[in-house]
Design an enzyme around this catalytic site. Structure first.
Site, PDB file in Angstrom:
ATOM      1  N   GLU A   2       0.759   3.894   1.781  1.00 58.48           N
ATOM      2  CA  GLU A   2       1.159   4.334   3.128  1.00 58.48           C
ATOM      3  C   GLU A   2       2.353   3.534   3.639  1.00 58.48           C
ATOM      4  OE1 GLU A   2      -1.871   3.354   2.049  1.00 58.48           O
ATOM      5  OE2 GLU A   2      -3.439   3.966   3.450  1.00 58.48           O
TER       6      GLU A   2
ATOM      7  N   HIS B 223       0.848  -1.198   0.000  1.00 63.07           N
ATOM      8  CA  HIS B 223       0.000   0.000   0.000  1.00 63.07           C
ATOM      9  C   HIS B 223       0.885   1.250   0.000  1.00 63.07           C
ATOM     10  CE1 HIS B 223      -3.974  -1.901   1.703  1.00 63.07           C
ATOM     11  NE2 HIS B 223      -3.503  -2.538   0.654  1.00 63.07           N
TER      12      HIS B 223
ATOM     13  N   CYS C 123      -6.322   1.544   5.801  1.00 58.88           N
ATOM     14  CA  CYS C 123      -6.912   0.282   6.247  1.00 58.88           C
ATOM     15  C   CYS C 123      -6.319  -0.100   7.612  1.00 58.88           C
ATOM     16  CB  CYS C 123      -6.635  -0.818   5.215  1.00 58.88           C
ATOM     17  SG  CYS C 123      -4.903  -1.353   5.183  1.00 58.88           S
TER      18      CYS C 123
END
EC number: 3.5.4.33
Lengths: 149, 149
Positions: free
Chosen positions: B58, B56, B86
């Site tokens: 992030e 991801h 998430c």
């Protein structure tokens, strides 16, 4: 029937990884990922060495196992890890759709059970495999660390 | 007072990363990490390209920012990300002790708020920055994908 490759067998392999982490001065947590009785990924915590909070043993294993399998899902795999996964690692397991998570020691303050992290509905969990050995190694690490400071 | 480097400014940089992801056929999510008004990490979702659920935007930013800073904690940093993080990414932010998370669109089914992921007590959160632009890009991606299948 003799089962040479049972949960304890694979947890011992994860513990071996944890011992490598210990020798490196890392919090001693190790993991392996298994499919069809075969280890396809093994890793130990490297957060200090890599100065990276994402370098948990489980995260490295997810990446390595997916690389081995050539796909991002780990649907038929089992993760063996010496300490109960945290929110991050349990959250990663959600995306991987891993079949099973087997952990050794419980983490009552940072574990995913304490934080109520949602696992994938298909993921089964079992804790307490070689719990004493897994937690003893962690306790020994923190005692030695405290004595050094 | 003119503030050229406000939240919208940095969210636009995250959106630019999301657009790169879009062009690659990845779910278009982008992120940047900022310290003292300076971008020290930028990334976009690469889960398909790398076949890795941990890739991801992030997560890549946490790793890159820590590498830049030479330490694993991101205490004075702000994460700007186009979609609400998430469980995995919010869990990683917990370990990083990041100062602030600013996100664009809300993720009502997979976001950390829905799953009640615990953030670090020092981490402040703000959502809805350039929300329309962030969610429009995501919607466009899924419409195009559906039309291709």
């Amino acid at each position: 029937m003799i089962q040479p490759f049972n949960d304890e067998y694979f947890m011992k392999k994860a513990l071996f990884e944890a011992e490598i982490a210990f020798e490196k001065g890392e919090v001693p947590i190790g993991a392996v990922i298994v499919i069809n009785q075969q280890i396809i990924a093994r890793a130990h915590n490297l957060t200090e060495t890599l100065r990276d909070v994402t370098a948990h043993a489980e995260m490295q294993c997810f990446t390595a196992a997916a690389d081995y399998l050539g796909g991002k899902y780990l649907k038929k795999c089992t993760l063996f890890v010496t300490l109960e996964p945290c929110q991050m690692c349990a959250g990663a397991s959600y995306w991987s759709q891993i079949d099973r998570i087997v952990f050794g020691a419980t983490d009552p303050t940072r574990g995913f059970q304490h934080f109520k992290t949602t696992l994938h509905p298909k993921t089964r969990v079992e804790g307490g495999i070689l719990e004493d050995q897994c937690s003893t190694l962690l306790k020994r690490f923190f005692i030695e660390k405290r004595n050094l400071n």
